[in-house]
Design an enzyme around this catalytic site. Structure first.
Site, PDB file in Angstrom:
ATOM      1  N   ASP A  32       0.845  -1.200   0.000  1.00  0.00           N
ATOM      2  CA  ASP A  32       0.000   0.000   0.000  1.00  0.00           C
ATOM      3  C   ASP A  32       0.878   1.247   0.000  1.00  0.00           C
ATOM      4  O   ASP A  32       1.953   1.258   0.591  1.00  0.00           O
ATOM      5  CB  ASP A  32      -0.911  -0.012   1.254  1.00  0.00           C
ATOM      6  N   THR A  36      -5.167   6.499   0.654  1.00  0.00           N
ATOM      7  CA  THR A  36      -6.460   6.568   1.376  1.00  0.00           C
ATOM      8  C   THR A  36      -6.540   5.535   2.490  1.00  0.00           C
ATOM      9  O   THR A  36      -7.445   5.587   3.311  1.00  0.00           O
ATOM     10  CB  THR A  36      -7.643   6.344   0.406  1.00  0.00           C
ATOM     11  N   ASP A  57       4.069   1.823  -4.313  1.00  0.00           N
ATOM     12  CA  ASP A  57       3.032   2.354  -5.189  1.00  0.00           C
ATOM     13  C   ASP A  57       2.864   1.391  -6.368  1.00  0.00           C
ATOM     14  O   ASP A  57       3.856   1.091  -7.051  1.00  0.00           O
ATOM     15  CB  ASP A  57       3.488   3.753  -5.667  1.00  0.00           C
ATOM     16  N   ASN A  98       1.372  -3.744 -14.008  1.00  0.00           N
ATOM     17  CA  ASN A  98       2.455  -4.232 -13.137  1.00  0.00           C
ATOM     18  C   ASN A  98       2.071  -5.529 -12.424  1.00  0.00           C
ATOM     19  O   ASN A  98       2.880  -6.456 -12.327  1.00  0.00           O
ATOM     20  CB  ASN A  98       2.843  -3.162 -12.112  1.00  0.00           C
ATOM     21  N   TYR A 144     -11.992   7.207 -12.890  1.00  0.00           N
ATOM     22  CA  TYR A 144     -12.219   5.959 -12.142  1.00  0.00           C
ATOM     23  C   TYR A 144     -12.868   4.907 -13.053  1.00  0.00           C
ATOM     24  O   TYR A 144     -12.357   3.797 -13.200  1.00  0.00           O
ATOM     25  CB  TYR A 144     -13.115   6.271 -10.952  1.00  0.00           C
ATOM     26  N   LYS A 148     -10.942   1.622 -14.564  1.00  0.00           N
ATOM     27  CA  LYS A 148     -11.373   0.269 -14.180  1.00  0.00           C
ATOM     28  C   LYS A 148     -11.792  -0.550 -15.404  1.00  0.00           C
ATOM     29  O   LYS A 148     -11.584  -1.758 -15.455  1.00  0.00           O
ATOM     30  CB  LYS A 148     -12.537   0.348 -13.189  1.00  0.00           C
ATOM     31  N   ARG A 185     -18.351   9.344   1.031  1.00  0.00           N
ATOM     32  CA  ARG A 185     -19.342   8.393   0.521  1.00  0.00           C
ATOM     33  C   ARG A 185     -20.615   8.511   1.338  1.00  0.00           C
ATOM     34  O   ARG A 185     -20.601   8.978   2.480  1.00  0.00           O
ATOM     35  CB  ARG A 185     -18.795   6.961   0.561  1.00  0.00           C
TER      36      ARG A 185
HETATM   37  P1  NAD Z   1      -9.875   2.466  -0.024  1.00  0.00           P
HETATM   38  O1  NAD Z   1      -9.563   3.801  -0.567  1.00  0.00           O
HETATM   39  O2  NAD Z   1     -10.222   2.342   1.418  1.00  0.00           O
HETATM   40  O3  NAD Z   1      -8.687   1.450  -0.320  1.00  0.00           O
HETATM   41  C1  NAD Z   1      -7.808   1.566  -1.391  1.00  0.00           C
HETATM   42  C2  NAD Z   1      -6.409   1.274  -0.896  1.00  0.00           C
HETATM   43  O4  NAD Z   1      -5.492   1.352  -2.003  1.00  0.00           O
HETATM   44  C3  NAD Z   1      -5.920   2.295   0.137  1.00  0.00           C
HETATM   45  O5  NAD Z   1      -5.309   1.635   1.210  1.00  0.00           O
HETATM   46  C4  NAD Z   1      -4.930   3.154  -0.636  1.00  0.00           C
HETATM   47  O6  NAD Z   1      -3.943   3.742   0.185  1.00  0.00           O
HETATM   48  C5  NAD Z   1      -4.389   2.146  -1.626  1.00  0.00           C
HETATM   49  N1  NAD Z   1      -3.830   2.757  -2.839  1.00  0.00           N
HETATM   50  C6  NAD Z   1      -4.400   3.723  -3.608  1.00  0.00           C
HETATM   51  N2  NAD Z   1      -3.606   4.027  -4.640  1.00  0.00           N
HETATM   52  C7  NAD Z   1      -2.500   3.233  -4.525  1.00  0.00           C
HETATM   53  C8  NAD Z   1      -1.307   3.085  -5.269  1.00  0.00           C
HETATM   54  N3  NAD Z   1      -1.071   3.820  -6.361  1.00  0.00           N
HETATM   55  N4  NAD Z   1      -0.390   2.177  -4.850  1.00  0.00           N
HETATM   56  C9  NAD Z   1      -0.594   1.441  -3.744  1.00  0.00           C
HETATM   57  N5  NAD Z   1      -1.708   1.538  -2.981  1.00  0.00           N
HETATM   58  C10 NAD Z   1      -2.654   2.424  -3.374  1.00  0.00           C
HETATM   59  O7  NAD Z   1     -11.065   1.879  -0.927  1.00  0.00           O
HETATM   60  P2  NAD Z   1     -11.903   0.539  -0.784  1.00  0.00           P
HETATM   61  O8  NAD Z   1     -13.324   0.938  -0.668  1.00  0.00           O
HETATM   62  O9  NAD Z   1     -11.314  -0.364   0.212  1.00  0.00           O
HETATM   63  O10 NAD Z   1     -11.714  -0.071  -2.243  1.00  0.00           O
HETATM   64  C11 NAD Z   1     -10.805  -1.129  -2.510  1.00  0.00           C
HETATM   65  C12 NAD Z   1     -10.963  -1.572  -3.952  1.00  0.00           C
HETATM   66  O11 NAD Z   1     -12.298  -2.014  -4.198  1.00  0.00           O
HETATM   67  C13 NAD Z   1     -10.685  -0.446  -4.954  1.00  0.00           C
HETATM   68  O12 NAD Z   1      -9.967  -0.974  -6.052  1.00  0.00           O
HETATM   69  C14 NAD Z   1     -12.082  -0.015  -5.386  1.00  0.00           C
HETATM   70  O13 NAD Z   1     -12.074   0.520  -6.673  1.00  0.00           O
HETATM   71  C15 NAD Z   1     -12.845  -1.316  -5.297  1.00  0.00           C
HETATM   72  N6  NAD Z   1     -14.291  -1.079  -5.107  1.00  0.00           N
HETATM   73  C16 NAD Z   1     -14.761  -0.585  -3.917  1.00  0.00           C
HETATM   74  C17 NAD Z   1     -16.122  -0.349  -3.774  1.00  0.00           C
HETATM   75  C18 NAD Z   1     -16.712   0.171  -2.482  1.00  0.00           C
HETATM   76  O14 NAD Z   1     -17.918   0.386  -2.416  1.00  0.00           O
HETATM   77  N7  NAD Z   1     -15.947   0.361  -1.440  1.00  0.00           N
HETATM   78  C19 NAD Z   1     -17.001  -0.611  -4.836  1.00  0.00           C
HETATM   79  C20 NAD Z   1     -16.471  -1.080  -6.027  1.00  0.00           C
HETATM   80  C21 NAD Z   1     -15.124  -1.332  -6.156  1.00  0.00           C
HETATM   81  N1  UDP Z   2     -24.775  11.198  -1.738  1.00  0.00           N
HETATM   82  C1  UDP Z   2     -25.623  12.061  -1.031  1.00  0.00           C
HETATM   83  N2  UDP Z   2     -25.109  12.727   0.034  1.00  0.00           N
HETATM   84  C2  UDP Z   2     -23.837  12.582   0.468  1.00  0.00           C
HETATM   85  C3  UDP Z   2     -22.975  11.693  -0.242  1.00  0.00           C
HETATM   86  C4  UDP Z   2     -23.489  11.032  -1.350  1.00  0.00           C
HETATM   87  O1  UDP Z   2     -26.795  12.211  -1.366  1.00  0.00           O
HETATM   88  O2  UDP Z   2     -23.463  13.221   1.462  1.00  0.00           O
HETATM   89  C5  UDP Z   2     -25.335  10.466  -2.891  1.00  0.00           C
HETATM   90  C6  UDP Z   2     -24.503  10.564  -4.168  1.00  0.00           C
HETATM   91  O3  UDP Z   2     -24.861  11.715  -4.895  1.00  0.00           O
HETATM   92  C7  UDP Z   2     -24.908   9.268  -4.855  1.00  0.00           C
HETATM   93  C8  UDP Z   2     -25.134   8.293  -3.712  1.00  0.00           C
HETATM   94  O4  UDP Z   2     -25.335   9.086  -2.558  1.00  0.00           O
HETATM   95  O5  UDP Z   2     -26.130   9.451  -5.534  1.00  0.00           O
HETATM   96  C9  UDP Z   2     -23.965   7.348  -3.472  1.00  0.00           C
HETATM   97  O6  UDP Z   2     -22.785   8.122  -3.386  1.00  0.00           O
HETATM   98  P1  UDP Z   2     -21.370   7.492  -3.058  1.00  0.00           P
HETATM   99  O7  UDP Z   2     -20.366   8.557  -3.269  1.00  0.00           O
HETATM  100  O8  UDP Z   2     -21.425   6.825  -1.739  1.00  0.00           O
HETATM  101  O9  UDP Z   2     -21.197   6.313  -4.111  1.00  0.00           O
HETATM  102  P2  UDP Z   2     -21.331   6.204  -5.725  1.00  0.00           P
HETATM  103  O10 UDP Z   2     -22.037   7.421  -6.253  1.00  0.00           O
HETATM  104  O11 UDP Z   2     -19.937   6.107  -6.214  1.00  0.00           O
HETATM  105  O12 UDP Z   2     -22.141   4.996  -5.902  1.00  0.00           O
END
Ligand code: NAD
Ligand code: UDP
Length: 312
Positions: A32, A36, A57, A98, A144, A148, A185
């Site tokens: 990591d 974040t 990274d 990578n 994003y 992805k 979020r």
């Molecule tokens: P998060 O931000 O808590 O975790 C991401 C982690 O990756 C962090 O620890 C951050 O420091 C690390 N990171 C970021 N950029 C990096 C880099 N360049 N090199 C090394 N480490 C790096 O987010 P999360 O919610 O735990 O998400 C984890 C994964 O799941 C992500 O790939 C995200 O896109 C995917 N995902 C999450 C959700 C969700 O709802 N949480 C939904 C869909 C997909």
């Molecule tokens: N949202 C909201 N108030 C907040 C934060 C988010 O109404 O304080 C809404 C946002 O506009 C979206 C939904 O909640 O419609 C989910 O947002 P989030 O950022 O959690 O996830 P994503 O949009 O990536 O699914």
């Protein structure tokens, strides 16, 4: 015992994955850059001699001998991934190159944390894996979403061209303990606002929907996907199909916390998806998996976590 690399291991989802895979008797290495994520998410695991931390990274090459890679590294909340949008694209794309290069070289199995964002603002409801999506390639979410999508393409091409053993999980909105309290979020925002007695900020009129999955269910799903035979590559949706409007979510959080917070309405961000709900037929059939934790139950656990960590 397998040796497993988790990129993004100090993040919200990554830290739960580290914990679960260690508990299953594996050796786990978290990689990591702490953009974040935080050491505090994994500090309780540091006494385990089978757990290692690497500050690195993913946009830079990395070599190690391991059996499996979970590629989770990428900021996931809109405010974090839009903070440095070019870096977000590099993390998704160069990180995938990578890690796929590493998997190819050492013949490791690799799982990609993809996202429901590959469907963009979907025109088909619920979203099956066969849907190609409706993504704005130049909007504020594109760094994003397109990063992805490109990563998925890289995974499929490394599989077809170089026989890399891949798994693609399309993860839908996930919440739970160790979410960053200020990641913007919706679940974390509403809980922190409710606990502080501040206004609950609904963007738009709150009619947009999301399907919220508790993190424990997600971890079960992605580990099951990793354990499938090599012929199963995905993508497979991993999410909870129970769909709620954002207004309903706000009301539930106010009710559970017993907060006196009022709801306010603010402008809807550009390209905010109108509705989102996974079709999980594939996960049910192939992984024999479905989420078990209802929204109320998951919210109670998450609210307790925020109360403790923020001393509210
Ligand atoms: P998060 O931000 O808590 O975790 C991401 C982690 O990756 C962090 O620890 C951050 O420091 C690390 N990171 C970021 N950029 C990096 C880099 N360049 N090199 C090394 N480490 C790096 O987010 P999360 O919610 O735990 O998400 C984890 C994964 O799941 C992500 O790939 C995200 O896109 C995917 N995902 C999450 C959700 C969700 O709802 N949480 C939904 C869909 C997909
Ligand atoms: N949202 C909201 N108030 C907040 C934060 C988010 O109404 O304080 C809404 C946002 O506009 C979206 C939904 O909640 O419609 C989910 O947002 P989030 O950022 O959690 O996830 P994503 O949009 O990536 O699914």
């Amino acid at each position: 015992m397998k040796r497993i690399l988790i990129t993004g291991g100090a993040g919200f989802i990554g830290s739960h994955l580290c914990e679960r895979l260690l508990n299953k008797g594996n050796e786990v290495i978290s990689l990591d850059n702490y953009f974040t994520g935080a050491k505090s998410n994994i500090i309780h695991l540091l006494d385990n001699p089978y757990f290692e931390l690497i500050r690195h990274d993913v946009t830079m090459p990395f070599f190690i001998e391991i059996d499996e890679i979970y590629n989770m590294a990428c900021p996931a909340s809109p405010i974090h991934y839009q903070y440095n949008s070019i870096k977000t694209i590099k993390t998704s794309v160069m990180g995938a190159i990578n890690m796929l290069g590493l998997a190819k070289r050492i013949k490791a199995k690799i799982l990609q944390a993809s996202t429901s964002e590959v469907y963009g603002d979907p025109k088909i409801h619920p979203q099956p894996e066969t849907y190609w999506g409706n993504v704005n390639p130049i909007g504020p979410r594109s760094c994003y979403d397109e990063g992805k999508r490109c990563a998925e393409s890289l995974f499929v091409n490394y599989h077809e061209q170089n026989n890399v053993r891949i798994k693609i999980a399309r993860i839908f909105n996930t919440y739970g303990t160790r979410m960053h309290p200020y990641d913007g979020r919706v679940v974390s925002n509403f809980i922190v606002q409710a606990l502080n007695g501040k206004d609950i900020t609904i963007y738009g009129d709150g009619s947009q929907t999301r399907s919220f999955q508790y993190v424990d269910d997600l971890i079960n799903g992605i580990i099951k996907l990793m354990e499938t035979p090599d012929s199963i590559t995905g993508p497979i949706n991993i999410g909870n199909p129970d769909e709620f409007s954002i207004k309903e979510l706000a009301e539930k959080i106010i009710e559970i916390t017993g907060s006196k917070s009022k709801i306010t309405f603010e402008p809807l961000p550009t390209d905010d998806p109108t509705q989102r709900k996974p079709d999980i037929s594939k996960a049910k059939e192939i992984l024999k998996w479905e989420p078990k934790i209802k929204l109320e139950e998951g919210l109670v656990k998450t609210i307790e976590y925020f109360k403790e960590t923020l001393s509210l």
